[in-house]
Scaffold this motif. Structure first.
Motif, PDB file in Angstrom:
ATOM      1  N   PRO A 421       7.108  -2.088   0.138  1.00 42.38           N
ATOM      2  CA  PRO A 421       5.761  -2.443   0.580  1.00 42.38           C
ATOM      3  C   PRO A 421       5.135  -3.584  -0.211  1.00 42.38           C
ATOM      4  N   TYR A 422       5.697  -3.881  -1.339  1.00 39.31           N
ATOM      5  CA  TYR A 422       5.141  -4.968  -2.167  1.00 39.31           C
ATOM      6  C   TYR A 422       5.693  -6.329  -1.775  1.00 39.31           C
ATOM      7  N   GLU A 423       6.649  -6.311  -0.889  1.00 37.40           N
ATOM      8  CA  GLU A 423       7.308  -7.563  -0.494  1.00 37.40           C
ATOM      9  C   GLU A 423       6.264  -8.504   0.107  1.00 37.40           C
ATOM     10  N   PRO A 424       6.102  -9.680  -0.436  1.00 34.57           N
ATOM     11  CA  PRO A 424       5.078 -10.589   0.113  1.00 34.57           C
ATOM     12  C   PRO A 424       5.550 -11.224   1.418  1.00 34.57           C
ATOM     13  N   PRO A 425       4.626 -11.788   2.169  1.00 35.54           N
ATOM     14  CA  PRO A 425       5.036 -12.447   3.416  1.00 35.54           C
ATOM     15  C   PRO A 425       5.978 -13.597   3.108  1.00 35.54           C
ATOM     16  N   PRO A 426       6.814 -13.945   4.064  1.00 33.36           N
ATOM     17  CA  PRO A 426       7.779 -15.027   3.814  1.00 33.36           C
ATOM     18  C   PRO A 426       7.072 -16.365   3.736  1.00 33.36           C
ATOM     19  N   PRO A 427       7.695 -17.310   3.067  1.00 31.18           N
ATOM     20  CA  PRO A 427       7.093 -18.651   3.078  1.00 31.18           C
ATOM     21  C   PRO A 427       7.189 -19.208   4.491  1.00 31.18           C
ATOM     22  N   PRO A 428       6.316 -20.121   4.846  1.00 34.89           N
ATOM     23  CA  PRO A 428       6.384 -20.652   6.220  1.00 34.89           C
ATOM     24  C   PRO A 428       7.735 -21.307   6.455  1.00 34.89           C
ATOM     25  N   ALA A 471      14.696  -9.383   6.775  1.00 33.13           N
ATOM     26  CA  ALA A 471      13.564  -9.739   7.632  1.00 33.13           C
ATOM     27  C   ALA A 471      12.255  -9.583   6.886  1.00 33.13           C
ATOM     28  N   PRO A 472      11.449 -10.613   6.854  1.00 33.56           N
ATOM     29  CA  PRO A 472      10.172 -10.501   6.166  1.00 33.56           C
ATOM     30  C   PRO A 472       9.213  -9.614   6.956  1.00 33.56           C
ATOM     31  N   MET A 473       8.238  -9.046   6.232  1.00 34.18           N
ATOM     32  CA  MET A 473       7.260  -8.224   6.940  1.00 34.18           C
ATOM     33  C   MET A 473       6.362  -9.116   7.771  1.00 34.18           C
ATOM     34  N   VAL A 474       5.918  -8.581   8.867  1.00 33.15           N
ATOM     35  CA  VAL A 474       5.032  -9.376   9.722  1.00 33.15           C
ATOM     36  C   VAL A 474       3.733  -9.641   8.990  1.00 33.15           C
ATOM     37  N   ALA A 475       3.157  -8.609   8.428  1.00 38.75           N
ATOM     38  CA  ALA A 475       1.953  -8.801   7.619  1.00 38.75           C
ATOM     39  C   ALA A 475       2.095  -7.917   6.392  1.00 38.75           C
ATOM     40  N   ALA A 476       2.715  -8.480   5.369  1.00 33.80           N
ATOM     41  CA  ALA A 476       2.979  -7.660   4.181  1.00 33.80           C
ATOM     42  C   ALA A 476       1.707  -7.430   3.399  1.00 33.80           C
ATOM     43  N   ALA A 483      -1.397   3.762  -6.681  1.00 34.69           N
ATOM     44  CA  ALA A 483      -1.813   4.671  -5.622  1.00 34.69           C
ATOM     45  C   ALA A 483      -1.658   4.005  -4.272  1.00 34.69           C
ATOM     46  N   GLU A 484      -2.121   2.735  -4.234  1.00 34.58           N
ATOM     47  CA  GLU A 484      -1.992   1.979  -2.992  1.00 34.58           C
ATOM     48  C   GLU A 484      -0.537   1.810  -2.640  1.00 34.58           C
ATOM     49  N   ALA A 485       0.254   1.611  -3.679  1.00 38.54           N
ATOM     50  CA  ALA A 485       1.688   1.433  -3.465  1.00 38.54           C
ATOM     51  C   ALA A 485       2.263   2.644  -2.767  1.00 38.54           C
ATOM     52  N   GLY A 486       1.849   3.811  -3.227  1.00 36.87           N
ATOM     53  CA  GLY A 486       2.323   5.041  -2.633  1.00 36.87           C
ATOM     54  C   GLY A 486       1.981   5.102  -1.159  1.00 36.87           C
ATOM     55  N   LYS A 487       0.699   4.769  -0.872  1.00 34.67           N
ATOM     56  CA  LYS A 487       0.237   4.790   0.514  1.00 34.67           C
ATOM     57  C   LYS A 487       1.074   3.851   1.356  1.00 34.67           C
ATOM     58  N   ALA A 488       1.223   2.656   0.820  1.00 35.06           N
ATOM     59  CA  ALA A 488       1.927   1.630   1.579  1.00 35.06           C
ATOM     60  C   ALA A 488       3.351   2.065   1.864  1.00 35.06           C
ATOM     61  N   THR A 489       3.978   2.714   0.902  1.00 34.87           N
ATOM     62  CA  THR A 489       5.357   3.136   1.100  1.00 34.87           C
ATOM     63  C   THR A 489       5.419   4.070   2.298  1.00 34.87           C
ATOM     64  N   ALA A 490       4.462   4.993   2.320  1.00 31.02           N
ATOM     65  CA  ALA A 490       4.499   5.976   3.381  1.00 31.02           C
ATOM     66  C   ALA A 490       4.269   5.337   4.730  1.00 31.02           C
TER      67      ALA A 490
END
Ligand code: ATP
Ligand code: MG
Length: 568
Positions: A421-428, A471-476, A483-490
């Motif tokens: 979930p921490y993966e940032p969006p891909p570069p353009p 594949a990059p996330m559409v909107a990472a 705590a947020e990390a946990g949420k995001a993982t789920a």
């Protein structure tokens, strides 16, 4: 000609250098001249470790206190009459800043008359030739070494030589300093100096030694690398009794001190800067009575040093209590507690605790737990673009590390899933070619990416999941707290495993895309939405993802293989 500025910059530790720079800025701003002096110059030239930084200014250092403190330098003691400040600079760098002064001795045993003077006069009041040099740090003469007594030659000859015949008579503490420095460097006294020394000893000049000088020498002993060796030398000469009548080598806890020195090195190797002087003094006086210890403490001019010495036991007890309490019930809790404690506290408790539980936590903190960090999959994190460039990088590392410590992430997959979930969006994507290649170029790019993904997955020994691996996330979303990390993982687990291949910016017409089984931007959004809102239909998605590279024009396959080879 020797380049002393180069020597200074290479021989001072980075913390010492930064400290000198801080003082230099303040002194320059005040329009005063600054010199590096005393033992610092001696050690700079000898190549031996520089223990503290001696600085002299042609002006009153007491007036610079506010500026020094503003710069993060702590004033640990001051001597009003000598216009001297004892400093502790960032990184536990000990320093002394004094006024360049002359000293005139009227009677032996009486304090000298002090007057503000030039740097050359100041060098004349010093103890040994090797300590009577100064390096200019002033814009006009920066790098100029002042060595009026040929100290450099005596350093080469490895001898200690007083500046004049009355040196020991004027200030008998120089007898103690001569013994201490001679024992430290294994340098003998120069012949005539030895004769003066013997005569001073015979005539008992030492009875005129000043209290303040004794206090300073007491502290200096604690900063020696091998204080027991120095104590032995002082004892042999009869000087230890001068420092305190009830002191002897037998009153020191030599083996604990030896352990302390070793452990200090371990902490230094781990990157901590440890102020170990107060702890050394604790062990050096360990078998003395409380009364004798407080007498010694009263004589030391650097009050902060004494306070730290006094608080050692109490601080360690506190830490031990917390380590056996609720907040340290988990490994991560203990880690946090010990990370926030001072290295001196950790060191002292490690040496003195008798509690098994505390001891093992301390040992884990300094050893085993640090290796847990190595389980973090750094190469994969780089592929996921979770790198130091991310502002949250350290937080992500820490969160993963603490979970690892507590056994909450056990397998490689669990770690990767936690990180996803921490993966940032891909570069353009790179701009699409202007003319000519159109659809073919787009398809080629997608095929290339898919092939690289397959190669990476195969290298890791896992089943390639088509382009979904890279594949990059559409909107990472990069959560900023664990705590947020946990949420995001789920919440993002499902979509991330069913992500489509990276999409080139140039939109492929819907029809054509369908033909290739390749989702368009719209399709991607729709799919992600449906994965998040509706129940996911993994079988369908998997087929789609697998199909995407398979349906690429067969002519592009060799290129993809080439790319995969290259990557390997
Ligand atoms: P160390 O490595 O132990 O710090 P040092 O020579 O720098 O050795 P300090 O106590 O830091 O010792 O003193 C700084 C300098 O002040 C000395 O190098 C010396 O020039 C001068 N100094 C200190 N004590 C005396 C003294 N009693 N008489 C004359 N000069 C002294
Ligand atoms: Mg010094």
């Amino acid at each position: 000609m020797a380049d002393y500025i180069y020597s200074m910059e290479t021989r001072l530790t980075p913390d010492q250098q930064s400290g000198v720079n801080l003082v230099q800025e303040i002194v320059r701003h005040a329009g005063l001249n600054l010199y590096l002096t005393g033992g610092t110059i001696r050690d700079l030239i000898t190549g031996l470790p520089i223990r503290d930084v001696d600085l002299s200014i042609q002006g009153n250092p007491l007036k610079l206190q506010k500026e020094l403190e503003k710069a993060g330098i702590s004033i640990q003691g001051l001597e009003e009459d000598l216009k001297t400040l004892h400093l502790l600079m960032p990184g536990n760098v000990r320093a002394e800043l004094n006024l360049t002064r002359s000293e005139t001795y009227d009677k032996p045993g009486k304090p000298p008359i002090i007057a503000s003077a030039t740097i050359n006069e100041d060098l004349r009041r010093r103890d040994f030739t090797v300590n009577a040099m100064a390096l200019s740090l002033n814009p006009g003469s920066r790098g100029l070494l002042l060595d009026p007594f040929n100290g450099v030659a005596d350093i080469e000859a490895k001898v200690l030589r007083v500046l004049h015949n009355y040196a020991f008579l004027e200030d008998p503490v120089r007898l103690i300093r001569a013994t201490r420095l001679s024992a430290r460097f294994h340098w003998p006294l120069e012949e005539r100096t030895q004769a003066r020394y013997d005569s001073a000893k015979e005539n008992n000049y030492i009875e005129y030694v000043g209290k303040r000088a004794i206090g300073a020498e007491l502290e200096q002993l604690a900063h020696e690398d091998d204080p027991i060796n120095i104590m032995r030398a002082l004892e042999k000469e009869g000087w230890l009794k001068v420092l305190h009548p009830h002191w002897s080598v037998a009153k020191a806890e030599a083996s604990d001190l030896g352990q302390a020195i070793k452990l200090r090195q371990t902490l230094t190797d781990l990157g901590y800067s440890v102020e170990s002087g107060p702890m050394a003094m604790y062990f050096l006086t360990r078998r003395m009575s409380d009364k004798d210890i407080s007498e010694i403490q009263r004589m030391i001019p650097r009050r902060d040093f004494v306070e730290k010495w006094k608080h050692l036991e109490h601080d360690a007890q506190n830490l031990a209590k917390r380590l056996t309490g609720k907040e340290a019930a988990t490994n991560s809790g203990s880690w946090k507690l010990l990370s926030e404690a001072t290295p001196e506290n950790v060191l002292f408790l490690s040496l003195t605790t008798r509690q098994q539980a505390v001891d093992s936590k301390l040992k884990n903190f300094l050893g085993k737990w640090r290796q847990v960090r190595e389980k973090l999959p750094f190469p994969e994190m780089a592929e996921m673009r979770i790198t130091a460039q991310l502002p949250e990088y350290q937080k992500i590392l820490d969160a993963a590390f603490l979970m690892l410590l507590d056994g909450k992430l056990r397998s490689h997959n669990e770690i990767v899933n936690f990180l996803k979930p921490y993966e940032p969006p891909p570069p353009p994507p790179p701009p699409a070619p202007k003319r000519g290649r159109g659809k073919a170029a787009v398809a080629e790019a997608a095929a290339g990416a898919a092939a690289v993904a397959a190669a990476v997955a195969a290298k890791r020994g896992r089943k390639p999941k088509g382009a979904a691996v890279v594949a990059p996330m559409v909107a990472a979303v990069v959560p900023s707290t664990p705590a947020e990390a946990g949420k995001a993982t789920a919440s993002t687990k499902a979509p991330s495993s069913s992500k489509p291949a990276p999409e080139p910016k140039k939109t492929v017409p819907v029809k054509a895309a369908k033909k290739q089984n390749k989702p368009t931007k719209k399709a991607v959004v729709a799919k992600t939405k449906s994965a998040a809102t509706k129940k996911a239909t993994p079988t369908k998605k998997k087929t789609a993802a697998k199909k995407a590279p398979a349906k690429k024009t067969p002519a592009k396959k060799p290129a993809a293989k080439k790319a995969a080879k290259k990557k390997r």
